[in-house]
Write an enzyme that holds these catalytic residues in place. Sequence first.
Site, PDB file in Angstrom:
ATOM      1  CB  THR A   1      -7.782 -15.430  -6.513  1.00 21.66           C
ATOM      2  OG1 THR A   1      -7.939 -15.762  -7.893  1.00 21.66           O
ATOM      3  CG2 THR A   1      -6.423 -15.888  -6.043  1.00 21.66           C
TER       4      THR A   1
ATOM      5  CD  GLU B   1      -2.775 -15.061  -5.355  1.00 21.80           C
ATOM      6  OE1 GLU B   1      -3.221 -14.519  -4.325  1.00 21.80           O
ATOM      7  OE2 GLU B   1      -3.180 -14.776  -6.491  1.00 21.80           O
TER       8      GLU B   1
ATOM      9  CD1 TRP C   1       1.923   6.616 -10.690  1.00 21.70           C
ATOM     10  CD2 TRP C   1       2.932   5.232  -9.254  1.00 21.70           C
ATOM     11  NE1 TRP C   1       2.429   5.557 -11.410  1.00 21.70           N
ATOM     12  CE2 TRP C   1       3.054   4.694 -10.556  1.00 21.70           C
ATOM     13  CE3 TRP C   1       3.483   4.534  -8.189  1.00 21.70           C
ATOM     14  CZ2 TRP C   1       3.706   3.502 -10.815  1.00 21.70           C
ATOM     15  CZ3 TRP C   1       4.140   3.339  -8.446  1.00 21.70           C
ATOM     16  CH2 TRP C   1       4.249   2.834  -9.753  1.00 21.70           C
TER      17      TRP C   1
ATOM     18  CE  LYS D   1       3.082   7.125 -14.017  1.00 24.20           C
ATOM     19  NZ  LYS D   1       3.935   6.200 -14.701  1.00 24.20           N
TER      20      LYS D   1
HETATM   21  P1  ADP Z   1      -9.075 -11.449  -3.762  1.00 17.20           P
HETATM   22  O1  ADP Z   1      -9.757 -10.323  -3.023  1.00 17.20           O
HETATM   23  O2  ADP Z   1      -8.718 -11.137  -5.164  1.00 17.20           O
HETATM   24  O3  ADP Z   1      -9.643 -12.806  -3.502  1.00 17.20           O
HETATM   25  P2  ADP Z   1      -7.022 -11.641  -1.821  1.00 17.20           P
HETATM   26  O4  ADP Z   1      -7.988 -11.795  -0.721  1.00 17.20           O
HETATM   27  O5  ADP Z   1      -5.963 -12.628  -2.014  1.00 17.20           O
HETATM   28  O6  ADP Z   1      -7.693 -11.578  -3.164  1.00 17.20           O
HETATM   29  O7  ADP Z   1      -6.495 -10.174  -1.767  1.00 17.20           O
HETATM   30  C1  ADP Z   1      -5.163  -9.824  -1.786  1.00 17.20           C
HETATM   31  C2  ADP Z   1      -5.019  -8.337  -1.977  1.00 17.20           C
HETATM   32  O8  ADP Z   1      -5.763  -7.628  -0.997  1.00 17.20           O
HETATM   33  C3  ADP Z   1      -3.610  -7.865  -1.771  1.00 17.20           C
HETATM   34  O9  ADP Z   1      -2.817  -8.065  -2.913  1.00 17.20           O
HETATM   35  C4  ADP Z   1      -3.835  -6.382  -1.472  1.00 17.20           C
HETATM   36  O10 ADP Z   1      -4.029  -5.625  -2.632  1.00 17.20           O
HETATM   37  C5  ADP Z   1      -5.114  -6.391  -0.708  1.00 17.20           C
HETATM   38  N1  ADP Z   1      -4.826  -6.305   0.714  1.00 17.20           N
HETATM   39  C6  ADP Z   1      -4.764  -7.297   1.618  1.00 17.20           C
HETATM   40  N2  ADP Z   1      -4.471  -6.827   2.836  1.00 17.20           N
HETATM   41  C7  ADP Z   1      -4.320  -5.493   2.703  1.00 17.20           C
HETATM   42  C8  ADP Z   1      -3.985  -4.413   3.605  1.00 17.20           C
HETATM   43  N3  ADP Z   1      -3.772  -4.615   4.882  1.00 17.20           N
HETATM   44  N4  ADP Z   1      -3.899  -3.170   3.077  1.00 17.20           N
HETATM   45  C9  ADP Z   1      -4.122  -2.934   1.771  1.00 17.20           C
HETATM   46  N5  ADP Z   1      -4.438  -3.892   0.888  1.00 17.20           N
HETATM   47  C10 ADP Z   1      -4.534  -5.149   1.343  1.00 17.20           C
END
Ligand code: ADP
Length: 539
Positions: free
Chosen positions: A184, A329, A442, A437
């Site tokens: 990640t 994940e 929210w 908040k």
């Molecule tokens: P990182 O950017 O930390 O490497 P990921 O690519 O695994 O992590 O990102 C996952 C996160 O991206 C999700 O938990 C969510 O917050 C956000 N995300 C992914 N797809 C969407 C979506 N379609 N709309 C809003 N948020 C999204």
Amino acid sequence: MFGQMMDLPLLLSNQIEFAAKFHPSVEVVTRTVEGPIHRSNYEEIARRSKKLANALAKLGVKEGDRVATIAWNTHRHLELYFAVSGMGAVLHTINPRLPPDQLKYVVNHAEDQVMFFDTTFTKLAQFCAASDTPVKHYVAMTDDDHRPADFDAAKTYESLIADESDAFEWPQLDERAASSLCYTSGTTGEPKGVLYSHRSTVLHSYAVTMADTLAISAKDVTLPIVPMFHVNAWGVPYAAVMVGSKLVFPGPGMDGASLIELIESEGVTSLLGVPTVWLGLLAAARAANKRFDTVKTVTIGGSAVPPSMIEAFEKEHGARVIHAWGMTETSPLGTANVLLPKHASLSEADRRKIEIKQGRPIFGVDLRIVDDDAKVLPHDGETSGHLQIRGPWVASSYFKREADANHVDGWFYTGDIATIDPDGYMHITDRSKDVIKSGGEWVSSIGVENAAMRHPKVAQAAVIGVKHPKWQERPLLIVVKAPDQEVTQEELLAFLGEHLTKWWIPNAVEFVDALPLGATGKVLKRKLREQFADYVFAE
Ligand code: ADP
């Protein structure tokens, strides 16, 4: 009593063997790092994967060893996907945008033995070679004519495989064996490794080919703009190989003009990528007066899709947006947004209200929302809570980490705040760490951002919470103006007044030239909060 069915393991080597046998001539087209367009097909990809597996075995790579890549989306990267995992080793795809300390951290943590790199990233490989890392061999993903001048220790990919036999017996691994590793991006704390298995990856491949998800099919010409170092390009390369979709790889040509050229010349029908990529591509298409006539679907995920983007693809290109959600994940596909028959009669505005949701879960994964005390909340489309997920392509823990706070009672806390409606449509209102908040209520930063991006003079918008003496926190809207456009705070706030509940309207607007982006192209809210840490709203 057990069923009497063949117990054949779900292995990635079976996908490439299947492709070579049943759709050998389907093309794999790449804009190469060297420049020209390269044309290959599944028969050749399979043959070269075997040569590569033989070469890796000679370098001493054994089952379970990690092999790193720092590379664009190319045919060679695809060969690595199958050679490395197929032989039982683990493909560690590294994001080239990681800061140097995190790059070194992941290479050491993964204990990478071999590193393959595109020559664009020679400096990163040299940095690893000069640092204290376990990497024993460096391989530049090119031929001898293009080998990097100042990196004698590196071999080249083409010379490595040139004299190898194309006969290789893929081992019959346990389907639960590790196949690939992706960290990640580590926007909070150290990057965490997600270790996929053959079984999870094959099951996920089926999931992305289902008609109500990304529907990758033999009828498609698929161009994954989402990088192969970001959650295995959302699993698209595996799925395309499995079903026999023609694959088009952009290589390093990620600018609008190069992408448009490739879409047109290859007749691309399916595009996939994160919202920031589309902002650039849509603008480039407008400037060049181009319409993507062949493109049928554009899959967008990674961040929320603003309604204005859905509209632009629909009206300017006749393409349907598939809004999808997932995480590193979760392999990543968790939900995809496809409308139901009952939505057919909705007005455009009402349809859009559904399309901006992240979509419905795909069979295999289970979703729920819970409150702060882990009490399960109703699927009424109103109540929001912490989104949890579980399923056979969801990580059960992180690589070389025992326990973590995100895995509780067989569920994974996604860190997203969402609602789920009675039809199963999940809608993310915020990341839990980005929640604003205000007076106990929210404010959805995504909701405000989407509304702001509907304004024609706004290119990009981000909302953060800023301390407020009366309401604890109030939203601050940060805007990048559209090219050559002028817009004032008053104009924007009046516009938002027409679209948002009163208490969601930001107290102020700040204009910036660009938003800080993380390694996966997402707006870094943490950076924005730092930048505006001392911000005080005018009375
Ligand atoms: P990182 O950017 O930390 O490497 P990921 O690519 O695994 O992590 O990102 C996952 C996160 O991206 C999700 O938990 C969510 O917050 C956000 N995300 C992914 N797809 C969407 C979506 N379609 N709309 C809003 N948020 C999204």
